[in-house]
Write a protein that holds these residues in place. Structure first.
Motif, mmCIF file in Angstrom:
data_model
loop_
_atom_site.group_PDB
_atom_site.id
_atom_site.type_symbol
_atom_site.label_atom_id
_atom_site.label_comp_id
_atom_site.label_asym_id
_atom_site.label_seq_id
_atom_site.Cartn_x
_atom_site.Cartn_y
_atom_site.Cartn_z
ATOM 1 N N CYS A 66 0.818 -1.222 -0.032
ATOM 2 C CA CYS A 66 0.136 -0.054 0.032
ATOM 3 C C CYS A 66 0.806 1.335 -0.023
ATOM 4 N N CYS A 77 0.086 3.208 3.686
ATOM 5 C CA CYS A 77 0.625 2.754 4.999
ATOM 6 C C CYS A 77 1.548 1.734 4.815
ATOM 7 N N CYS A 132 -5.179 0.461 5.860
ATOM 8 C CA CYS A 132 -5.929 1.938 5.863
ATOM 9 C C CYS A 132 -7.010 2.238 4.897
ATOM 10 N N CYS A 171 -6.791 -1.881 0.914
ATOM 11 C CA CYS A 171 -5.824 -2.118 1.951
ATOM 12 C C CYS A 171 -6.351 -2.533 3.017
HETATM 13 ZN ZN LIG Z 1 -2.658 1.146 3.447
#
Ligand SMILES: [Zn+2]
Length: 321
Positions: free
Chosen positions: A26, A29, A55, A52
């Motif tokens: 991701c 994050c 997040c 994700c």
């Molecule tokens: Zn993420």
């Protein structure tokens, strides 16, 4: 594959896009756990979008490589999305772009003072740069599409850097206002792009960002996704991305929940970072199945709408409807 053949093939349902891609963490994050939210795009072509688990930022998976995206844009993008020919933007595109630029200028007028330095990332055919220049501001564009950059320079005398955001070389802290309208969703590394914009932004400047709102419920889930958009933001993930880049939310929500103004973190100001490590359920995107979408014919309506625009712009009478 040749441009026109590739563009036509990109409209055929159930035929995958010619790309391999790569598995990416991701961009927001760094997490690798993700949940599939959709396996098709709005043309009913196989394209997997994941959310994700850390997040909630959604991305294409596998992610097209920089080279694959470059190839897609070079051979396909204008034919595919704006249907320009001979390097000249079509009339319909110019009309829309002019109206969009006027609305954006109205939205941002309060962030400008006489002679402001303004940067437009993804300046396209240059209508926003033109409106800014006419209002007495110093406007610079970044536009990797060579034909559009050339058109903006030739038509409006605009100052356009024909490069990607990674390659554009601009002085630090030199812009009072930076605008990135419908740009971040196209980028593999939106957080790094925002960080670079923050580097170019004056200490008391503002960054305007607008992206499609992936949390909007008025579209069928299958209608949001297509190859050119590799990330999909909600208001939450857009704010988190900006915070990762050293920016803070200043204003937003108009005209869309994912239209926002950010500013730099002030000296001594503590970053209020939302915790992207907190697990969130993937955005609920509705229940329309690929079969239902196929039967609904909406994917075909999209193609017909584009064909009509193309015929109108090429000056021939429309035979479609
Ligand atoms: Zn993420």
């Amino acid at each position: 594959m040749h441009g026109i053949a590739a563009a036509l093939l990109s409209h055929v349902p159930l035929v995958a896009y010619p790309y391999r891609g790569e598995n990416c963490a991701c961009n927001l994050c760094g997490g690798t756990a993700a949940t599939v939210v959709c396996r098709y795009d709005r043309r009913l072509k196989p394209l997997t979008t994941v959310s994700c688990d850390g997040c909630g930022l959604m991305r294409t998976d596998p992610m097209p490589s920089e080279e694959e995206l470059g190839r897609y844009y070079a051979s396909n993008y204008r034919l595919d999305y704006q249907l320009a020919r001979n390097g000249t933007p079509p009339r319909l595109h110019l009309k829309r772009s002019r109206a969009e630029a006027a609305a954006r200028f109205d939205l941002l007028a309060g962030y400008l003072s006489p002679g402001s330095q303004v940067l437009d990332l993804g300046s396209g055919s240059g209508e926003f740069l033109d409106i800014l220049a006419r209002a007495g501001h110093e406007a610079t564009g970044i536009e990797p599409g060579r034909d559009f950059a050339r058109y903006a320079r030739a038509t409006y005398g605009a100052s356009v850097i024909g490069a990607s955001w990674q390659d554009a070389d601009l002085p630090a802290a030199s812009f009072d206002l930076i605008s990135a309208q419908h740009v971040l969703e196209h980028l593999r590394e939106p957080v790094a792009a925002l960080r670079r914009l923050a580097h170019w932004l004056a200490e008391d400047g503002f960054i305007h960002v607008e992206v499609p709102n992936a949390a909007a419920t008025r579209h069928d889930p299958l209608q949001q996704f297509h190859f050119a958009h590799v990330h999909h933001f909600t208001p939450d993930t857009l704010i988190s991305a900006a915070e990762r880049a050293g920016l803070v939310f200043h204003a937003g929500g108009y005209p869309s929940p994912t239209t926002m103004i950010f500013r730099k973190l002030g000296p001594g100001e503590t970053p209020v970072r939302r915790a992207p490590d907190q697990a969130r359920p993937p955005l609920k995107l509705g229940t329309l199945s690929p079969g239902g979408y196929l039967l609904s014919g909406r994917w075909a309506m999209n193609a017909i709408r584009r064909a009509r625009g193309f015929l109108r712009d090429s000056g021939r009478p429309s035979t479609v409807g």
